[in-house]
Design a protein around this motif. Structure first.
Motif, PDB file in Angstrom:
ATOM      1  N   GLN A  33       0.986  -1.112   0.131  1.00  0.00           N
ATOM      2  CA  GLN A  33      -0.119  -0.015  -0.180  1.00  0.00           C
ATOM      3  C   GLN A  33       0.961   1.298  -0.076  1.00  0.00           C
ATOM      4  N   PHE A  35       0.732   5.374   0.942  1.00  0.00           N
ATOM      5  CA  PHE A  35      -0.032   6.522   1.981  1.00  0.00           C
ATOM      6  C   PHE A  35       0.461   7.581   1.823  1.00  0.00           C
ATOM      7  N   ASN A  45      -5.165   6.761   1.964  1.00  0.00           N
ATOM      8  CA  ASN A  45      -4.748   5.439   1.313  1.00  0.00           C
ATOM      9  C   ASN A  45      -4.731   6.037  -0.216  1.00  0.00           C
ATOM     10  N   TYR A  48      -3.536   0.205  -3.263  1.00  0.00           N
ATOM     11  CA  TYR A  48      -3.412  -0.856  -2.628  1.00  0.00           C
ATOM     12  C   TYR A  48      -3.122  -1.907  -3.607  1.00  0.00           C
ATOM     13  N   GLU A  90       2.600  -6.158   3.087  1.00  0.00           N
ATOM     14  CA  GLU A  90       2.232  -7.492   3.825  1.00  0.00           C
ATOM     15  C   GLU A  90       2.852  -8.556   3.435  1.00  0.00           C
ATOM     16  N   ASN A  95      -1.068 -13.848   9.120  1.00  0.00           N
ATOM     17  CA  ASN A  95      -1.945 -12.669   9.284  1.00  0.00           C
ATOM     18  C   ASN A  95      -1.446 -11.559   8.895  1.00  0.00           C
ATOM     19  N   TYR A  96      -2.362 -10.567   8.228  1.00  0.00           N
ATOM     20  CA  TYR A  96      -2.090  -9.290   7.712  1.00  0.00           C
ATOM     21  C   TYR A  96      -1.662  -8.348   8.839  1.00  0.00           C
ATOM     22  N   LYS A  97      -0.396  -7.818   8.950  1.00  0.00           N
ATOM     23  CA  LYS A  97      -0.039  -6.789   9.677  1.00  0.00           C
ATOM     24  C   LYS A  97       1.044  -6.046   8.623  1.00  0.00           C
ATOM     25  N   PRO A  98       0.713  -4.779   8.415  1.00  0.00           N
ATOM     26  CA  PRO A  98       1.648  -4.137   7.443  1.00  0.00           C
ATOM     27  C   PRO A  98       3.017  -3.612   8.100  1.00  0.00           C
ATOM     28  N   PHE A 100       5.931  -0.794   7.403  1.00  0.00           N
ATOM     29  CA  PHE A 100       6.103   0.245   7.123  1.00  0.00           C
ATOM     30  C   PHE A 100       7.507   0.738   6.574  1.00  0.00           C
TER      31      PHE A 100
END
Lengths: 110, 115
Positions: A33, A35, A45, A48, A90, A95-98, A100
Motif C-alpha cells: 500500500q 499512503f 490511502n 493497494y 504485507e 495474518n496481515y500486519k503491514p 512500513f
C-alpha cells in the motif's frame, strides 16, 4: 535489518515535474500500500496492490512481488502533493500486519 | 535499540470484554499516534498526543480511550469490544508536532480479533 527500505527519504520537486519513490523488500510480500500523510496525521490511502500497476490521476504505482519492490510515480507535481509518503507491505503468509517504510518527505516548490 | 514497541502482537477476545494495547517509543519523539486499519485496508487515525496532550481525537466510539503517562507511552484501552473492532491497530511516533512533513515510525501492530 528492515524488511521495507524506502527511498529517497526526502525529495524536492518543482511544480510540473515528476519523480518516483521506491520501496525495496528483503522478503516476499504479497501486497503493498501507499499512503500520504497530511497535517493532522491522517494517512490517505493512495493505492493497494497485490500485483501489477495502478494509476490514479497523476499518480501511478507498480508492485513486483518476485523482484521485491514497489514504486510510486508522481507526474506533473502540484503544491498540494507535498507531504510524507509511506509504503506499507504485507508479508506473504500469516495474518496481515503491514510493515512500513521510513517515509519520503516530498516538498513541491512553485 | 530505539524504536516503537507495541504489545501484544495478536489478541483474540470475546464481545464485551475489555482490552488494552501498549505502545512505547524510545526515539525521544514528542508525538504519538494510534491508527486503525480495517478489513478494507483503510488506515484511519484515532488519536494523537503531543507531550502527553491530546491533539487529534477523531470520531471514534466512546469505548476507545487513549492513556498517556508520559510522552514515550501511549496506550489504548477498549472497553466492551464489539465485532467491528476487529482490525489491526498501529502505534506510531514522530519527532515534531504532527505536521505533514514529519515521518512516522510505526510499531509492529496489534491484530485484534473479536469473536
Amino acid at each position: 535489518g528492515d524488511q521495507v527500505e524506502q527511498s529517497p527519504s526526502a525529495l524536492s520537486l518543482h511544480e510540473g515535474t515528476g519523480s518516483a519513490l521506491r520501496c525495496n523488500f528483503t522478503t516476499t510480500m504479497r501486497a503493498v500500500q501507499w499512503f500520504r500523510k497530511n497535517s493532522r496525521g491522517s494517512l490517505i490511502n493512495l493505492f493497494y496492490l497485490a500485483s501489477g500497476t495502478k494509476e490514479n490521476g497523476r499518480l501511478k504505482s507498480a508492485f513486483d512481488s518476485k523482484e521485491r519492490y514497489s514504486t510510486l510515480h508522481i507526474r506533473d507535481a502540484q503544491l498540494e502533493d507535498s507531504g510524507t509518503y509511506f509504503c506499507a507491505a504485507e508479508a506473504a503468509g500469516g495474518n496481515y500486519k503491514p510493515t512500513f517504510g521510513k517515509g519520503t518527505s516530498l516538498v513541491v516548490h512553485p | 535499540e530505539t524504536a516503537v514497541f507495541q504489545t501484544p502482537n495478536y489478541h483474540v477476545t470475546q464481545v464485551g470484554n475489555e482490552v488494552s494495547f501498549n505502545c512505547k517509543q524510545t526515539l525521544g519523539h514528542d508525538t504519538m499516534y494510534w491508527y486503525k486499519q480495517d478489513s478494507k485496508k483503510l488506515l484511519k487515525i484515532m488519536f494523537s498526543y503531543n507531550n502527553k496532550q491530546l491533539i487529534v481525537n477523531e470520531t471514534v466510539p466512546r469505548r476507545f480511550s487513549p492513556q498517556s503517562s508520559d510522552k514515550a507511552h501511549l496506550n489504548l484501552r477498549i472497553k466492551s469490544v464489539e465485532p467491528e473492532d476487529s482490525a489491526v491497530y498501529l502505534c506510531a511516533s514522530s519527532f515534531g508536532t504532527g505536521g505533514a512533513a514529519e515521518t512516522l515510525y510505526f510499531g509492529s501492530g496489534t491484530r485484534l480479533t473479536v469473536l
